[in-house]
Design a protein around this motif. Sequence first.
Motif, PDB file in Angstrom:
ATOM      1  N   THR A  59      21.033-100.330 -59.502  1.00 17.27           N
ATOM      2  CA  THR A  59      22.503-100.832 -59.162  1.00 17.27           C
ATOM      3  C   THR A  59      22.870-100.553 -57.931  1.00 17.27           C
ATOM      4  O   THR A  59      23.548-101.285 -57.201  1.00 17.27           O
ATOM      5  CB  THR A  59      23.368-100.287 -60.250  1.00 17.27           C
ATOM      6  N   CYS A  60      22.652 -99.501 -57.376  1.00 16.74           N
ATOM      7  CA  CYS A  60      23.051 -99.074 -56.303  1.00 16.74           C
ATOM      8  C   CYS A  60      22.473 -99.936 -54.962  1.00 16.74           C
ATOM      9  O   CYS A  60      23.075-100.491 -54.061  1.00 16.74           O
ATOM     10  CB  CYS A  60      22.782 -97.548 -55.607  1.00 16.74           C
ATOM     11  N   ARG A  61      21.137-100.305 -55.194  1.00 16.50           N
ATOM     12  CA  ARG A  61      20.395-101.245 -54.193  1.00 16.50           C
ATOM     13  C   ARG A  61      20.861-102.622 -54.454  1.00 16.50           C
ATOM     14  O   ARG A  61      21.196-103.236 -53.355  1.00 16.50           O
ATOM     15  CB  ARG A  61      18.874-101.041 -54.497  1.00 16.50           C
ATOM     16  N   GLU A  62      21.198-102.957 -55.509  1.00 17.73           N
ATOM     17  CA  GLU A  62      21.788-104.346 -55.632  1.00 17.73           C
ATOM     18  C   GLU A  62      23.138-104.521 -54.865  1.00 17.73           C
ATOM     19  O   GLU A  62      23.503-105.321 -54.472  1.00 17.73           O
ATOM     20  CB  GLU A  62      21.886-104.577 -57.221  1.00 17.73           C
ATOM     21  N   LEU A  63      24.070-103.504 -55.131  1.00 13.48           N
ATOM     22  CA  LEU A  63      25.413-103.522 -54.473  1.00 13.48           C
ATOM     23  C   LEU A  63      25.637-103.031 -53.026  1.00 13.48           C
ATOM     24  O   LEU A  63      26.676-103.373 -52.271  1.00 13.48           O
ATOM     25  CB  LEU A  63      26.156-102.395 -54.913  1.00 13.48           C
ATOM     26  N   ALA A  84      41.109 -97.690 -56.703  1.00 15.46           N
ATOM     27  CA  ALA A  84      39.801 -98.357 -55.853  1.00 15.46           C
ATOM     28  C   ALA A  84      40.081 -98.551 -54.626  1.00 15.46           C
ATOM     29  O   ALA A  84      41.177 -98.907 -54.082  1.00 15.46           O
ATOM     30  CB  ALA A  84      39.172 -99.704 -56.584  1.00 15.46           C
ATOM     31  N   LEU A  85      39.053 -98.555 -53.694  1.00 11.91           N
ATOM     32  CA  LEU A  85      39.404 -98.723 -51.891  1.00 11.91           C
ATOM     33  C   LEU A  85      40.087 -99.981 -51.851  1.00 11.91           C
ATOM     34  O   LEU A  85      39.577-101.038 -52.677  1.00 11.91           O
ATOM     35  CB  LEU A  85      38.157 -98.718 -51.530  1.00 11.91           C
ATOM     36  N   ASP A 135      36.933-100.331 -65.274  1.00 11.36           N
ATOM     37  CA  ASP A 135      35.731 -99.471 -65.534  1.00 11.36           C
ATOM     38  C   ASP A 135      35.030 -99.123 -64.368  1.00 11.36           C
ATOM     39  O   ASP A 135      35.262 -99.970 -63.382  1.00 11.36           O
ATOM     40  CB  ASP A 135      34.695-100.562 -66.541  1.00 11.36           C
ATOM     41  N   PRO A 136      34.127 -98.058 -64.459  1.00 13.41           N
ATOM     42  CA  PRO A 136      33.546 -97.512 -63.009  1.00 13.41           C
ATOM     43  C   PRO A 136      32.808 -98.522 -62.514  1.00 13.41           C
ATOM     44  O   PRO A 136      32.747 -98.555 -61.212  1.00 13.41           O
ATOM     45  CB  PRO A 136      32.766 -96.432 -63.724  1.00 13.41           C
ATOM     46  N   LYS A 158      32.229-101.875 -57.436  1.00  6.04           N
ATOM     47  CA  LYS A 158      31.865-103.349 -56.725  1.00  6.04           C
ATOM     48  C   LYS A 158      32.879-103.746 -56.003  1.00  6.04           C
ATOM     49  O   LYS A 158      32.821-104.080 -54.648  1.00  6.04           O
ATOM     50  CB  LYS A 158      31.663-104.405 -57.803  1.00  6.04           C
ATOM     51  N   LYS A 159      34.324-103.420 -56.395  1.00 10.96           N
ATOM     52  CA  LYS A 159      35.525-103.891 -55.560  1.00 10.96           C
ATOM     53  C   LYS A 159      35.690-102.789 -54.328  1.00 10.96           C
ATOM     54  O   LYS A 159      36.164-103.431 -53.305  1.00 10.96           O
ATOM     55  CB  LYS A 159      36.951-103.851 -56.473  1.00 10.96           C
TER      56      LYS A 159
END
Length: 327
Positions: A21-25, A257-258, A293-294, A299-300
Amino acid sequence: MKTGLVTDILSYMPFEEMLDTCRELGIETLELGCGNWSSAPHLDLDGLLESADKRKQLLETIQSRGLEISALNCSGNQLEPTAQGEKHAGVVEKTFKLAGLLGVKTVVMMSGCPSAGPSDTVPNWITHPILPPHFDTLDWQWNEVAFPSWEKAVKVAKNSGVEKIAIENLGFNLVHNPETLLKLRNEVGEMVGMNLDPSHLFWMGGDPIAAARTLGNAIYHVHAKDVRIERGINDVNGLIDVKPMESFADRSWNYVALGYGHSVEYWKEFFTVVKMMGYEGPVVLEMEDLTMDPLTGVKKSMDVLKETLPRDFKQTNSGHYTALAHG
């Protein structure tokens, strides 16, 4: 300035799913929780300390995704004069040791908060010392507890191979702003610097941009985390709010969220000033917005981070983001 993630945010994901997931984002570095306040969802502290094979497998699994470990995190209250405090201190020492064995140069943690005196066992964060006894308490907390403890911690970290201890500026700790960080740093040396988390300065009424200019080369790590001051509630009750985070509809401020508390323009200036101060390390997302949700929050937040960091990104045919230049 690589993008990173405090992986506790995705604690519900198995380790390899979290990495994918980290890589995809477009996340490039990981801050892994080792225990204390973290449940350490993606790291077995004792198992890794005991086994070179497990350490090798951990690093290979991370590196196979093009990721790296930016820091280990052992945040807790090791200055608490209880069995719990002793346990936290033990996790801190183990984290220093594991960081050295993994080749991780930075450990993120809290300064801790002692009790109000030698006969007390409850941590006591003094915020309004209007009476003389409170000055005595602060003197005892710093000189009799914090300084001796941190002098020992610095030695253990150095002997373990750690190069930087990044202390987060969280309230309820002796070190909670640039002034208190520099007080500790002047006493125990440049092994300690700040994990500059702008969210905490927001709810304490400070300005992270001004803080970054004051800290300069004492910035050792940076969290990308936002706070929204809730209009109509803060105006009445101020920023001191002891309601639980789950009561977000009634609080005077909330972690968000940022970009949900401060504008894209603000974050562009903040990250640019941090870089102007000489910081070239990772900018690590910590997302604690309870209104989403986390994964949505991550993502945002990543969308804002990619827009505001002073560097370029490109999207590959597979949909992954990579850097044009790591600056």
